[in-house]
Design an enzyme around this catalytic site. Structure first.
Site, PDB file in Angstrom:
ATOM      1  N   GLY A 171       0.705  -1.076  -0.088  1.00 10.54           N
ATOM      2  CA  GLY A 171       0.038   0.027   0.026  1.00 10.54           C
ATOM      3  C   GLY A 171       0.858   1.123  -0.112  1.00 10.54           C
ATOM      4  O   GLY A 171       2.081   1.233  -0.370  1.00 10.54           O
TER       5      GLY A 171
ATOM      6  N   VAL B 104       1.121 -12.799   4.435  1.00  9.45           N
ATOM      7  CA  VAL B 104       2.014 -12.888   5.739  1.00  9.45           C
ATOM      8  C   VAL B 104       1.273 -13.660   6.669  1.00  9.45           C
ATOM      9  O   VAL B 104       0.233 -13.005   7.121  1.00  9.45           O
ATOM     10  CB  VAL B 104       2.895 -11.740   6.000  1.00  9.45           C
ATOM     11  CG1 VAL B 104       3.436 -11.878   7.313  1.00  9.45           C
ATOM     12  CG2 VAL B 104       3.553 -11.218   5.141  1.00  9.45           C
TER      13      VAL B 104
ATOM     14  N   GLU C  24     -18.612  10.368   0.890  1.00  9.01           N
ATOM     15  CA  GLU C  24     -18.179  10.194  -0.671  1.00  9.01           C
ATOM     16  C   GLU C  24     -19.280   8.948  -1.080  1.00  9.01           C
ATOM     17  O   GLU C  24     -19.637   9.271  -2.068  1.00  9.01           O
ATOM     18  CB  GLU C  24     -16.877   9.900  -0.797  1.00  9.01           C
ATOM     19  CG  GLU C  24     -16.037  11.345  -0.730  1.00  9.01           C
ATOM     20  CD  GLU C  24     -14.386  10.817  -0.695  1.00  9.01           C
ATOM     21  OE1 GLU C  24     -13.698  11.825  -0.682  1.00  9.01           O
ATOM     22  OE2 GLU C  24     -14.043   9.725  -0.205  1.00  9.01           O
TER      23      GLU C  24
ATOM     24  N   ASP D  87      -1.342   2.473   8.444  1.00 10.53           N
ATOM     25  CA  ASP D  87      -2.741   2.585   9.294  1.00 10.53           C
ATOM     26  C   ASP D  87      -2.486   1.555  10.200  1.00 10.53           C
ATOM     27  O   ASP D  87      -3.518   1.626  11.112  1.00 10.53           O
ATOM     28  CB  ASP D  87      -3.813   1.989   8.169  1.00 10.53           C
ATOM     29  CG  ASP D  87      -4.216   2.822   7.183  1.00 10.53           C
ATOM     30  OD1 ASP D  87      -3.812   4.135   7.230  1.00 10.53           O
ATOM     31  OD2 ASP D  87      -5.219   2.833   6.275  1.00 10.53           O
TER      32      ASP D  87
ATOM     33  N   ALA E  50      -3.848   8.274   3.667  1.00 12.54           N
ATOM     34  CA  ALA E  50      -2.648   8.136   2.757  1.00 12.54           C
ATOM     35  C   ALA E  50      -1.442   8.803   3.179  1.00 12.54           C
ATOM     36  O   ALA E  50      -0.317   8.431   3.280  1.00 12.54           O
ATOM     37  CB  ALA E  50      -3.051   8.435   1.253  1.00 12.54           C
ATOM     38  N   GLN E  51      -1.568  10.271   3.651  1.00 11.12           N
ATOM     39  CA  GLN E  51      -0.173  10.990   3.619  1.00 11.12           C
ATOM     40  C   GLN E  51       0.407  10.527   4.719  1.00 11.12           C
ATOM     41  O   GLN E  51       1.770  10.422   4.534  1.00 11.12           O
ATOM     42  CB  GLN E  51      -0.930  12.358   3.992  1.00 11.12           C
ATOM     43  CG  GLN E  51      -1.209  13.334   2.749  1.00 11.12           C
ATOM     44  CD  GLN E  51       0.182  13.254   1.610  1.00 11.12           C
ATOM     45  OE1 GLN E  51       1.113  13.358   1.886  1.00 11.12           O
ATOM     46  NE2 GLN E  51      -0.164  13.427   0.299  1.00 11.12           N
TER      47      GLN E  51
END
Lengths: 449, 449
Positions: free
Chosen positions: B15, B81, B177, B314, B325-326
């Site tokens: 990710g 994993v 959204e 996360d 994301a940032q």
């Protein structure tokens, strides 16, 4: 709702045949109901590009109700047709949740399409999936891409070689297009992406029972196609039939006897079989069927003794026409006009006349063969023609432009296969079938036609 | 293979966090192995547009190995994993077919992401699917589109109303959204497509436990967002929690007590929970975890007592940073640099410093709120900023242009939701769950982070 008053046309199948009937009735004083087991109209000639990860399915499979949204005399229903009751003039169908639907008609058009045929060897379905629906194409894409992933994970050289061996069965246009894409993936698109595996080592075979690839084409084009494929690293085996398979191999019977090839990926492009609705119609009207289960119809596409019932497209045997888009589209338009003429009191029934616009097939992503209007085209010229014609037939400018953009991208950046998604669930499901990767259930009525 | 000699970095998760670590190590003298349970890098901020049928997933989920194909010191593996053996310095994983893999490391970066949380009510998963993966988004898309199809088939007005009622639970950016997209579908995109149903009649609710929508935003933007949603026909219910659900209803507890709403479609956007790898790491290092199961890491993103093991994204609790994301991207870059510095003999470990670039959320397809650099933007200006920033962060010019094209198309033709495919198998599977449509299994380690 004025269904009681107006002439009711029920169209079974939203493929090329069904959609063209519907559109031809746009300005007629009728109510049209199109029933399809999916919600989209599939442009099947480009489906192999979904399997190859080039196009997203949305561009070639717009929602059927979106396509006909402005045609207010037509509606689309998502349901599977189960029974054509010709005496009661009712189509019976089953909704996605199994709910029964009854659709009374004044005129019925059956355009149920075709599905793969394993020539009586239905056990092959588990090992060699075919490609008729969007779901099929996604399955194939998963399976092809996953084979490279598994090769990268494999530590045993024999197992790795098996994952890198791809066998396409059937060298008609679809088989040639698919095998060309697998070769491009292995030799052009993917080599830089892998570390443990050299994808150039992939072995890619094309089996054909007849004596030439793309049997419907002229010998010159057949030779060109075979030469191109071989230059791309495809082993072409003519006069060869798949006579056995299991999860890790396929056995072929060729001119030199039987041979077993170790492979984890087999793709079926060898045969088609009409929708079971053809057999149902034939049984109830006394019509004949051919070897592929297609119903023999009258020259005006009606079925024997039922002038109000038409059958068109891939499920129909008429004048030896092939099961491709053009006959279905032209039959659809013809039947639409015929229905309008009848409503206007014109009972003349000039028989359906097919206008042959030619045939085309691509080989990989930069060459094609085209046989049209008595002329033959190959190479980049053939490819350009092929691309032009196919984009033109797509529905909607948005999809046309999107497709041109995606092709330009794929041609400019040879690594660009933009749609290569494998989700965990997919990978797990496919790989856990272990040896025999995808189960392609033998299906009920298919949708094209 | 010089894996024996070179410093081995294993990155768990492809990710935002994992990919940025990998890229930051492009010119380092290391061998990087990225393990992910899918084959793609998902740009999660646009995933809701897949659920809405606007974007095909390929544009926002390029193949991970394609993204790193030119970085020859990195390889990608498709595996899940299962075990982080910190003493043996080995990551254990399981291939798609269950084959065991052992990946020895010198440095380990765990970026396992997060998945939905039902706050202990895991039985909700069956009735209210969430959206973290491409597969989740496709499921949601199927479910939303199928609800309209089922409404069109329904003959009982009560049942039809239930199919036309949509409840989104959780009014964070994702919930806002998604609910905005459902409202646009019902009120703008789909009305012309249906005949029996007037999709304007759809009832669309947004439940939020807190006292405002988009809780992380400034009050002014919260009020704007709520006003926009209400103008789009969304019923916003604040201080309201989902306390019960079954296949045909959801029960909410709000300021006025309990209320049961009849609905066939519920979407979960209320909570996230760290990958189980966070708990495993915490247990093996004595680190703490927060309520969302996120592991508390040192200021340099290492875990207690293991300077060679990093955790980012996360699944990590660090300075109260949100799971978006940032932070994951910046942590990834930071850790990559840190590993390079260490290899160069520089053991200084300046702690991670987050640079807040602001937050954004869209409301429907023509408005957005943005809170960046101390300024606040709304409406078309916010939407333009939002679009610009998101396109910029996509990977590859091909995907950026493709996305801009698709948006231009969707904005110009309000009916254009190009990716609305429901296959027969999907329709059947969803609808046959009958009342309770999609089963969203509670998953193992997720991939973002």
């Amino acid at each position: 709702m004025s269904e009681e008053q107006r002439h009711r046309v029920v169209v079974v199948g939203g493929g090329f045949g069904g959609l063209n009937v519907t559109k031809a009735l746009a300005h007629a004083d009728v109510d049209v109901t199109v029933v399809d087991r999916t919600n989209h109209h599939l442009f099947q000639p480009l489906l192999y590009q979904v399997a190859a990860g080039i196009l997203p399915p949305g561009l070639i499979a717009p929602a059927l109700r979106g396509v006909i949204r402005k045609q207010k005399n037509a509606r689309a229903l998502l349901a599977e047709v189960t029974d054509l009751d010709l005496d009661a003039h009712v189509v019976r169908a089953s909704g996605p949740d199994g709910r029964p639907l009854e659709l009374p008609y004044d005129t019925l058009v059956v355009a149920g399409g075709a599905t793969h045929s394993y020539f009586g060897r239905d056990e092959f379905a588990r090992y060699a999936p075919g490609m008729k629906t969007v779901e099929d194409a996604r399955h194939l894409r998963d399976q092809i891409l996953l084979a490279f992933e598994m090769a990268e994970l494999a530590t045993d050289p024999q197992e790795r070689a098996e994952w890198l061996t791809f066998v396409v069965i059937g060298a008609g246009p679809t088989g040639v297009e698919l095998v060309g894409q697998v070769a491009e993936l292995a030799h052009t698109v993917l080599p830089q992406d892998y570390r443990a595996v050299d994808t150039h080592e992939a072995r890619i075979l094309l089996l054909e029972g007849a004596g030439a690839v793309v049997p419907p084409f002229a010998p010159k084009l057949q030779r060109y196609t075979q030469g191109r494929l071989e230059a791309m690293g495809v082993e072409v085996r003519l006069h060869s039939l798949a006579v056995g398979m299991d999860g890790e191999s396929v056995t072929l019977k060729g001119p030199d006897g039987e041979e077993t090839i170790r492979t984890r990926t087999r793709i079926w492009a060898a045969g088609v079989q009409a929708s079971p609705l053809a057999a149902q119609l034939a049984e109830r009207t006394g019509a004949g069927t051919d070897r592929a289960g297609r119903i023999e119809v009258n020259p005006d596409c009606t079925v024997p003794g039922r002038p109000e019932v038409f059958a068109i497209g891939d499920m129909v045997s008429l004048d030896g026409l092939p099961g491709v888009a053009q006959p279905a589209m032209q039959e659809g338009k013809y039947v639409g006009k015929l229905i309008k003429a009848r409503l206007a009191g014109d009972e003349r029934t000039a028989p359906f006349h097919y206008f042959d616009k030619g045939s085309m097939a691509t080989i990989g992503h930069r060459a094609a063969v085209a046989d049209a209007f008595g002329m033959r085209f190959t190479g980049v010229l053939g490819y350009t023609m092929w691309g032009f014609v196919h984009v033109l037939y797509l529905i909607g400018w948005g999809n046309r432009l999107g497709t041109v953009y995606t092709w330009a991208r794929a041609l400019t950046f040879s690594h660009s296969r933009g749609h290569r998604i494998i989700t965990f669930e997919q990978a797990h499901e496919r790989a856990f079938r272990g040896p025999g990767p995808v189960e392609a259930p033998v299906r009920g009525p298919s949708r094209a036609g």
